[in-house]
Design a protein around this motif. Structure first.
Motif, PDB file in Angstrom:
ATOM      1  N   CYS A   1      -6.397  10.643  -7.628  1.00  0.00           N
ATOM      2  CA  CYS A   1      -5.142  11.273  -7.231  1.00  0.00           C
ATOM      3  C   CYS A   1      -5.042  12.629  -7.898  1.00  0.00           C
ATOM      4  CB  CYS A   1      -3.952  10.420  -7.650  1.00  0.00           C
ATOM      5  SG  CYS A   1      -3.964   8.810  -6.889  1.00  0.00           S
TER       6      CYS A   1
ATOM      7  N   GLN B   1       0.500  16.975  -9.298  1.00  0.00           N
ATOM      8  CA  GLN B   1       1.469  17.648  -8.420  1.00  0.00           C
ATOM      9  C   GLN B   1       0.834  18.855  -7.717  1.00  0.00           C
ATOM     10  OE1 GLN B   1       4.534  17.695  -7.340  1.00  0.00           O
ATOM     11  NE2 GLN B   1       5.304  15.814  -8.236  1.00  0.00           N
TER      12      GLN B   1
ATOM     13  N   ARG C   1       3.611  11.602   0.811  1.00  0.00           N
ATOM     14  CA  ARG C   1       2.852  11.590  -0.450  1.00  0.00           C
ATOM     15  C   ARG C   1       1.496  12.242  -0.230  1.00  0.00           C
ATOM     16  NH1 ARG C   1      -0.466   7.837  -2.050  1.00  0.00           N
ATOM     17  NH2 ARG C   1       0.175   6.349  -0.477  1.00  0.00           N
TER      18      ARG C   1
ATOM     19  N   ASP D   1       4.436   7.332   2.629  1.00  0.00           N
ATOM     20  CA  ASP D   1       2.991   7.499   2.398  1.00  0.00           C
ATOM     21  C   ASP D   1       2.500   8.810   2.996  1.00  0.00           C
ATOM     22  OD1 ASP D   1       2.457   5.301   0.915  1.00  0.00           O
ATOM     23  OD2 ASP D   1       1.841   4.040   2.592  1.00  0.00           O
TER      24      ASP D   1
END
Ligand SMILES: *[C@@H]1O[C@H](CO)[C@@H](O)[C@H](O)[C@H]1NC(C)=O
Ligand SMILES: *[C@@H]1O[C@H](CO)[C@@H](O)[C@H](O)[C@H]1NC(C)=O
Length: 232
Positions: free
Chosen positions: A59, A62, A148, A145
Motif C-alpha cells: 500500500c 497518502q 481508496r 474501495d
C-alpha cells in the motif's frame, strides 16, 4: 400405555447414544485435523507477516499530503455570516471565493484538477426488508474501495438536508452543502447508492469535461428527442 412407552423409548435411546458417540468421534478427528493444519500454517506464516505485507509493502502512503493542521487567520467566505449551506440562497462569485480560500490553503490547491469527492447516500430509516440494508452496505463498500484505490474522498449521507427535498431529490441538497463544505474538491460526483462500479480501474476522463460545470450521463435520444427527464 405406559409399558408401550417404555419399550419404544429404550431402543431409540441406544440408537441416539450410538449416533452421539459417532458424532463426538468425528468431531474430535475433525478438530485434530484442523488443529494440526493450522499449527503448521501458523508456524510457516505468522499473523504479523500477513498483515505487514498488506499494510506496508503493497500500500502506498497518502497520495497527496494535505496540511489539515493549519488554518490561517485571514477571513474567508466561511467567515461571512450570510453563508448558507442550503439551497434557498445562492452563493455569489463562488469561483472567486473558492480561489481565495485555496490561496490561503496552498496544500489543497496542489493537484486540484483531479480531486474528486464522491457522494452517495440513502434514506435515514431502515429498508423495508433486511436484504435492502445489506445491499446498501455492499454498495457502499464497493464505492469506498473504488475511492481508496483512486485516492478520492467519499461521503455517505443518510440525512435529509432539506425537508422539502427528501426521497430521490435529497441528493440535490447534499451536493449543494458538500460544494460549500469542500472547496478543495474540483469535482463532486454523485452516485446513487444502488449503482455499482464494476470496473475498479475505470477513471472518469476529467480532461474531456474540463470546460463544463455539470456533467449528467444519460441517453441522448430520450433526453433530447423524447424530452424525458427520467432518461438521465
Ligand atoms: C510477505 O512478504 C515477504 C517478504 O517480502 C514474503 O516472503 C512473504 O511470502 C509475503 N507473505 C505473503 C502472505 O504474501
Ligand atoms: C502546515 O502549514 C503550516 C504553515 O504554513 C506549517 O507551519 C506546518 O509545518 C505545515 N504542516 C505540515 C504537516 O506540513
Amino acid at each position: 400405555m405406559t409399558r408401550i412407552k417404555v419399550h419404544t423409548k429404550a431402543p431409540t435411546f441406544f440408537r441416539d447414544c450410538r449416533s452421539f458417540i459417532l458424532a463426538v468421534l468425528v468431531a474430535i478427528l475433525l478438530f485434530y485435523a484442523l488443529w494440526s493444519f493450522t499449527e503448521t500454517a501458523w508456524t510457516n506464516l505468522s499473523v504479523s507477516t500477513i498483515f505487514s505485507n498488506t499494510t506496508t509493502d503493497h500500500c502506498t502512503s497518502q497520495p497527496q499530503s494535505l496540511n489539515r493542521t493549519h488554518d490561517p487567520p485571514e477571513p474567508t467566505f466561511y467567515d461571512d455570516p450570510e453563508l448558507c449551506y442550503t439551497l434557498d440562497k445562492p452563493i455569489d462569485n463562488w469561483d472567486d471565493k473558492r480561489k481565495s480560500w485555496l490561496k490561503l490553503h496552498p496544500s489543497f490547491a496542489d493537484n486540484i484538477q483531479d480531486r474528486i469527492l464522491l457522494l452517495t447516500g440513502s434514506q435515514p430509516s431502515p429498508c423495508k426488508s433486511p436484504i435492502g440494508d445489506h445491499l446498501l452496505l455492499r454498495g457502499f463498500k464497493n464505492k469506498a474501495d473504488y475511492c481508496r484505490i483512486h485516492g478520492y474522498d467519499i461521503f455517505y449521507s443518510n440525512a435529509c438536508f432539506d425537508p422539502k427535498l427528501c426521497n430521490v431529490w435529497a441528493k440535490v441538497a447534499v451536493i449543494r452543502a458538500s460544494m460549500v463544505a469542500h472547496p478543495e474538491a474540483e469535482w463532486i460526483w454523485w452516485m446513487d447508492s444502488d449503482a455499482i462500479i464494476t470496473d475498479m480501474d475505470f477513471k472518469i476522463p476529467l480532461q474531456r469535461y474540463k470546460e463544463h460545470n455539470l456533467v449528467v450521463p444519460g441517453w441522448p435520444n430520450l433526453v433530447y428527442e423524447k424530452k424525458s427527464w427520467v432518461a438521465v
